[in-house]
Each structure stands twice: as structure tokens, then as C-alpha cells.
Design a protein around this motif. Structure first.
Motif, PDB file in Angstrom:
ATOM      1  N   ALA A   1       0.450  -1.221  -0.250  1.00 35.55           N
ATOM      2  CA  ALA A   1      -0.108  -0.315   0.316  1.00 35.55           C
ATOM      3  C   ALA A   1       1.065   1.111  -0.156  1.00 35.55           C
ATOM      4  O   ALA A   1       1.607   1.797   0.376  1.00 35.55           O
ATOM      5  N   SER A   2       0.677   2.015  -0.582  1.00 33.75           N
ATOM      6  CA  SER A   2       0.805   3.522  -0.599  1.00 33.75           C
ATOM      7  C   SER A   2       1.467   4.565   0.307  1.00 33.75           C
ATOM      8  O   SER A   2       2.659   4.924   0.711  1.00 33.75           O
ATOM      9  N   ASP A   3       0.024   3.940   1.196  1.00 31.74           N
ATOM     10  CA  ASP A   3       0.417   4.192   2.630  1.00 31.74           C
ATOM     11  C   ASP A   3       0.947   3.728   3.902  1.00 31.74           C
ATOM     12  O   ASP A   3       0.517   4.302   5.067  1.00 31.74           O
TER      13      ASP A   3
ATOM     14  N   VAL B   1       7.224  -5.323  -7.337  1.00 34.68           N
ATOM     15  CA  VAL B   1       6.513  -4.411  -6.493  1.00 34.68           C
ATOM     16  C   VAL B   1       6.167  -3.903  -7.168  1.00 34.68           C
ATOM     17  O   VAL B   1       5.939  -3.163  -7.943  1.00 34.68           O
ATOM     18  N   ALA B   2       4.240  -3.486  -6.505  1.00 40.24           N
ATOM     19  CA  ALA B   2       3.098  -2.552  -7.294  1.00 40.24           C
ATOM     20  C   ALA B   2       2.694  -1.752  -5.749  1.00 40.24           C
ATOM     21  O   ALA B   2       2.476  -2.061  -4.850  1.00 40.24           O
ATOM     22  N   GLY B   3       3.260  -0.907  -5.920  1.00 42.34           N
ATOM     23  CA  GLY B   3       2.809   0.644  -4.718  1.00 42.34           C
ATOM     24  C   GLY B   3       2.015   1.600  -4.702  1.00 42.34           C
ATOM     25  O   GLY B   3       1.928   2.786  -4.031  1.00 42.34           O
TER      26      GLY B   3
ATOM     27  N   HIS C   1      -0.468  -5.335   3.047  1.00 51.81           N
ATOM     28  CA  HIS C   1       0.677  -5.919   2.613  1.00 51.81           C
ATOM     29  C   HIS C   1      -0.126  -7.221   1.822  1.00 51.81           C
ATOM     30  O   HIS C   1      -0.762  -7.840   2.266  1.00 51.81           O
ATOM     31  N   ALA C   2       0.580  -7.577   0.805  1.00 52.11           N
ATOM     32  CA  ALA C   2      -0.510  -8.559   0.037  1.00 52.11           C
ATOM     33  C   ALA C   2       0.657  -9.306  -1.387  1.00 52.11           C
ATOM     34  O   ALA C   2       1.849  -8.393  -1.687  1.00 52.11           O
ATOM     35  N   LEU C   3      -0.078 -10.183  -1.925  1.00 56.52           N
ATOM     36  CA  LEU C   3       1.059 -11.058  -2.922  1.00 56.52           C
ATOM     37  C   LEU C   3      -0.116 -11.360  -4.019  1.00 56.52           C
ATOM     38  O   LEU C   3      -0.754 -12.270  -3.824  1.00 56.52           O
ATOM     39  N   LEU C   4       0.736 -11.433  -5.457  1.00 53.61           N
ATOM     40  CA  LEU C   4      -0.233 -12.090  -6.490  1.00 53.61           C
ATOM     41  C   LEU C   4       1.056 -13.228  -6.724  1.00 53.61           C
ATOM     42  O   LEU C   4       1.928 -13.198  -7.154  1.00 53.61           O
TER      43      LEU C   4
ATOM     44  N   PRO D   1       5.812   4.961  -6.421  1.00 53.02           N
ATOM     45  CA  PRO D   1       6.525   4.989  -5.653  1.00 53.02           C
ATOM     46  C   PRO D   1       7.667   3.744  -5.398  1.00 53.02           C
ATOM     47  O   PRO D   1       8.364   3.794  -4.518  1.00 53.02           O
ATOM     48  N   GLU D   2       6.970   2.701  -5.416  1.00 53.86           N
ATOM     49  CA  GLU D   2       8.099   1.374  -5.012  1.00 53.86           C
ATOM     50  C   GLU D   2       9.290   2.163  -5.908  1.00 53.86           C
ATOM     51  O   GLU D   2      10.908   1.656  -5.562  1.00 53.86           O
TER      52      GLU D   2
END
Length: 222
Positions: A142-144, A166-168, A186-189, A212-213
Motif C-alpha cells: 500500500a502506498s500509505d 512490486v506495485a506500490g 501487504h499482499a502478494l499475487l 513510489p516503489e
């Protein structure tokens, strides 16, 4: 004058791909031929207004623009879609915000599909436990979320696998919406076709919302 696109610290570049014979379209501003995955389609309404068609499913003739905020702004300034449609055409009001919202919904829809398919891991401890036994398709932060938490997840993944993705750019509330919770940090694909499709949609989103990552990890995950 060349278009000043999103600076490298904000946007993700498309990964090099083999030529699969897939659809290629020309951007009405840059004149560059690109994969449809790197473009936004626009359709012209009967009253002469161009509306974005992120899913590229609306009927009628379309015009294509690169999925980048600066390119869309250039199209508005130069009236590029009037030339593309060969008729006076204006952009729908708030088009940049509308495109971003559509791209966010595309990303969330794919994440929801992954959840229903059982291809998602949620939670800090659960993600780290998964990483110890298998490679991720995408890490979702998460971006936050907190810097400490995301660093612990990323550095574990980095220690075990080459260049984890990573996707942020999505907020904890947006991730929560995709996964049926109030908030997700936090999550994972898991690896697979849905992860690949999410990556394509996410790259387009970063043409309109910062990634942002890249700053978080100094580009070491790309």
C-alpha cells in the motif's frame, strides 16, 4: 519540441517482449507505433466529445494515445483528436482524472479476480511465509503503508529471488476494496496469467499515478 513525459522516477516502463503479432496502434500525438497495452483508446460520441475507453470495448471508430499524462495533455493542447477523427472533437471534462479512475478500477478488478481464484496472499506474516517457499508474481504494498514493513517484505523477497516485482501505487483502502476488506497493507499475487495481466494494467496506471516503489527501493527491484 519533444514531450516531457513522466520522469523515470515515477513511471514503469513496459518490459521488453517478443513480437507476438499482437495489435499495434499509432499514438495520435507522438506518431509512435505501440502495443495496445501501452495506449489508451478514445471513442467519439455523436456530440463530438472524445471519451476514454480503457478496456477498448466501446463500439465505433477509435483513436489511440500513449498512456501517459503528458501525452494526453499535449493532445488536448494541440487538438490532436480532431485530426485523428477528421471532425471537431473535444475531450470530456476531467479526462485525466477519469482515465486514472478507470485504470485503478481495471487493476482492482484483476486483483478481485485473483482473490476469487485463490491466487492472493494477504497480510505481513502470510506474505513473508509464502516468500520463504515460493517466488511471487507481484508484491503489493500500500502506498500509505509503513516504510519498515514494506522494507522487511521486499528485502526478504530480494534475498531469495531475482528482481521481485512490486506495485506500490494503490492505497490501503483501494487494496482493501479489491480484497473485500477495509484496508490491506501487504499482499502478494501468485505467479500466473492474472499476475501478468495485473502487471500490464499497473504499468498503464503509472502513466497517470506515481510508482513510489521505484523511489522506495532505489530502482533495485526493476
Amino acid at each position: 519540441m519533444p514531450i516531457q513525459k513522466n520522469e523515470p522516477a515515477r513511471r514503469l516502463k513496459a518490459s521488453p517482449k517478443k513480437d507476438t503479432g499482437g495489435p499495434v496502434r499509432q499514438c495520435a500525438v507522438t506518431r509512435e507505433s505501440l502495443s495496445q497495452d501501452e495506449l489508451i483508446r478514445f471513442v467519439r460520441s455523436p456530440d463530438g466529445v472524445a471519451v476514454p475507453d480503457v478496456s477498448a470495448k466501446l463500439p465505433g471508430r477509435g483513436a489511440w494515445l500513449e498512456a501517459d499524462r503528458a501525452v494526453i495533455q499535449k493532445a488536448i493542447k494541440t487538438d490532436a483528436l480532431s485530426r485523428a477523427f477528421k471532425a471537431r472533437t473535444s475531450m470530456t471534462e476531467g479526462v485525466l482524472e477519469l482515465i486514472e479512475a478507470q485504470l485503478v478500477q481495471r487493476c482492482l478488478g484483476l486483483l478481485g479476480m485473483a482473490r476469487k481464484a485463490g491466487a492472493v496472499i494477504l497480510g505481513f506474516d502470510q506474505v513473508r511465509a509464502y516468500l520463504r517457499k515460493d517466488a511471487p508474481g507481484y508484491l503489493l504494498e500500500a502506498s500509505d503503508g509503513s516504510e519498515d514493513g514494506r522494507n522487511k517484505v521486499h528485502f526478504l523477497a530480494k534475498a531469495m529471488y531475482d528482481s521481485p516485482k512490486v506495485a506500490g501505487a494503490l492505497t490501503s483502502a483501494e487494496l482493501g476494496m479489491a480484497f473485500g476488506r477495509e484496508r490491506v497493507i501487504h499482499a502478494l499475487l501468485q505467479e500466473g496469467s492474472l499476475s501478468d495481466s495485473f502487471g500490464t494494467a499497473y504499468r498503464r496506471l503509472t502513466g497517470f499515478r506515481a510508482a513510489p516503489e521505484i523511489d522506495w527501493f532505489s530502482g533495485r527491484d526493476r
